[in-house]
Design a protein around this motif. Structure first.
Motif: not given
Length: 494
Positions: A407-433
């Motif tokens: 995590t030390a090598g992660l920038s602020d942008d890396d953290i927030i964009y990664s979390l937003a992208g992963v959460t959107f993927v979870l939403v897609i799987f939830s809608w598919m279910d």
């Protein structure tokens, strides 16, 4: 003629007097007219109290920025105290009419007590702040003791039918509140040699706050689930407000062309992340058949459901505190992000994902009997759960000391964009279910109740409870009523 009841188009809140005797909510009365519509599940007074509770929870979240998520158990204890305060108000308003002047005054007093307690959430068990929080909890319990004593005295004079249940319920609540208030008063005035032992007093007081689900009176399913949803949305709104307040000074006085485009994209990613968290939340008031809802399966599942809601709200508060630190760090262009901020973000996000999938797994699933339809339904549901578990566990591991180098090598942008992208993927799987379930589970006569993760037995007495207590609260001409009645008949036949 008798004054119209709440829900009647002719009803006015003062129609039966400004200061009225306590009475059950009209939708809980068995002899209510069939044409009588139920009042809104969440009134304006309850929503105002919800705002006060979220303010108190946000105050606890601000203290987490210095001490970390669960690094100091006092923060979690304070959070639980305010959560229990909210639970008392919801339990009362979901069962009794609270539209008269006396109830409005009681609501105002409760709001003042909550806001008073929220001023003293920075110190631990060894500080005087813990005494002030206990004082607020004791005063809050005393207010509800007065309310339930009034109900008990009124119902004692007319003990028959529903009134007998009201008297027993009020007496039960009075006993629990007396025990709870005794813990808080003892903790306030006892001089502890080791002040950190006040944590045991908090534990005893919180345990005394616990109630047996559906004690003596029917559960107002619609009101309770609506209150949970309102509290979650308000919490997300306060998180977003705190982030914008943090970002405001970095945008003021600078024209749009002079502002780095990355700052705007960062705030959009934060907003998108919080909205996806809202989408992951199961809107069980409208998407879950009441017969399949965790609150109505049995009391063990109902207790797990309430615990999951508490964990979800605490996780959102912790995530919001971490996002606030991340926003300040990103917009101020500081070189490094404090480890405490990363711990709050990753641990809060992990708990949000895991508590959501935990709540989702508590509801009864409808599985087709036809193997051709059963396999895709099971596959979509299992895949959704596995994705949530994978993301939740991975995020939890990132907040540990072993992942500090990663995590030390992660920038602020890396953290927030990664979390937003992963959460959107979870939403897609939830809608598919949900899409597969709606597509293949169409005929009510071709599926059965089945629980994938928690095999709590659906007792026959629980089905009788739904028939006798839930169905009478619904409009007999509505589509939901007819569908639930058909589901009950099918369940009893299997």
């Amino acid at each position: 003629p008798a004054a119209p009841l709440p829900g009647d188009p002719r009803f006015t809140w003062y129609g039966r007097g400004l200061w009225r005797t306590p009475a059950l909510r009209p939708e809980l009365l068995r002899d209510r007219p069939s044409a009588l519509a139920s009042r809104p599940a969440v009134g304006l007074a309850e929503m105002y109290l919800d705002v006060a509770v979220v303010v108190a929870l946000s105050s606890v979240g601000s203290s987490l920025q210095d001490r970390g998520f669960c690094a100091d158990w006092s923060s979690l204890a304070y959070f639980a105290v305010f959560w229990m305060m909210w639970g008392k108000a919801v339990s009362y308003s979901s069962k009794f009419d609270d539209t008269d002047v006396s109830s409005q005054i009681g609501c105002l007093v409760c709001v003042c007590i909550i806001l008073f307690g929220s001023l003293y959430t920075d110190g631990g068990f060894d500080s005087d702040d813990s005494k002030f929080v206990m004082s607020a909890a004791a005063a809050y319990a005393l207010v509800f003791m007065v309310l339930y004593l009034r109900i008990a005295l009124v119902s004692f004079r007319h003990r028959a039918g529903e009134t007998q249940k009201v008297f027993r319920y009020a007496s039960y609540m009075l006993g629990c509140l007396i025990v709870e208030a005794s813990f808080w008063i003892f903790g306030i005035f006892y001089d502890f040699a080791d002040s950190s032992k006040r944590g045991l007093v908090f534990l005893g007081g919180l345990l005394a706050c616990l109630r047996v689900p559906r004690s003596f009176l029917p559960l107002n399913f619609q009101a309770l689930t609506a209150q949970y949803g309102v509290l979650l949305v308000l919490s997300l709104g306060f998180v977003l407000q705190s982030i914008l307040q943090t970002a405001g000074p970095f945008f003021r006085g600078r024209a749009f062309p002079d502002q780095p485009i990355g700052n705007y994209s960062f705030l959009l990613a934060v907003c998108f992340l919080l909205y996806c968290v809202k989408l992951l939340y199961v809107d069980d008031l409208h998407t879950i058949d009441p017969l399949d809802h965790a609150l109505l399966v049995n009391r063990g599942v109902a207790a797990c459901y309430v615990a999951g809601q508490f964990l979800l709200l605490a996780s959102i508060t912790a995530l919001g505190s971490g996002l606030k630190l991340l926003t300040h760090n990103c917009l101020s262009a500081e070189a490094t992000l404090a480890n405490n901020a990363k711990t709050l973000i990753f641990s809060g996000f992990a708990c949000v994902v895991l508590s959501n999938v935990f709540l989702k797994s508590l509801h009864v699933r409808r599985i087709p009997v036809d193997p051709r339809n059963r396999r895709p339904v099971l596959a979509a549901h299992v895949l959704d759960i596995l994705m949530n578990l994978l993301v939740g566990v991975t995020a939890g591991m990132l907040c540990s000391e072993y992942a500090a180098e990663t995590t030390a090598g992660l920038s602020d942008d890396d953290i927030i964009y990664s979390l937003a992208g992963v959460t959107f993927v979870l939403v897609i799987f939830s809608w598919m279910d949900k899409y597969v379930e709606v597509l293949l589970v169409e005929d009510d006569s071709s599926h059965r109740c089945h629980r994938l993760l928690f095999c709590f037995k659906i007792d026959r007495e629980e089905i009788e409870f739904v028939k006798n207590e839930v169905l009478p609260l619904m409009d007999s001409e509505s589509v939901e009523y007819k569908a639930m009645k058909k589901n009950i008949s099918f369940t009893e036949g299997n």
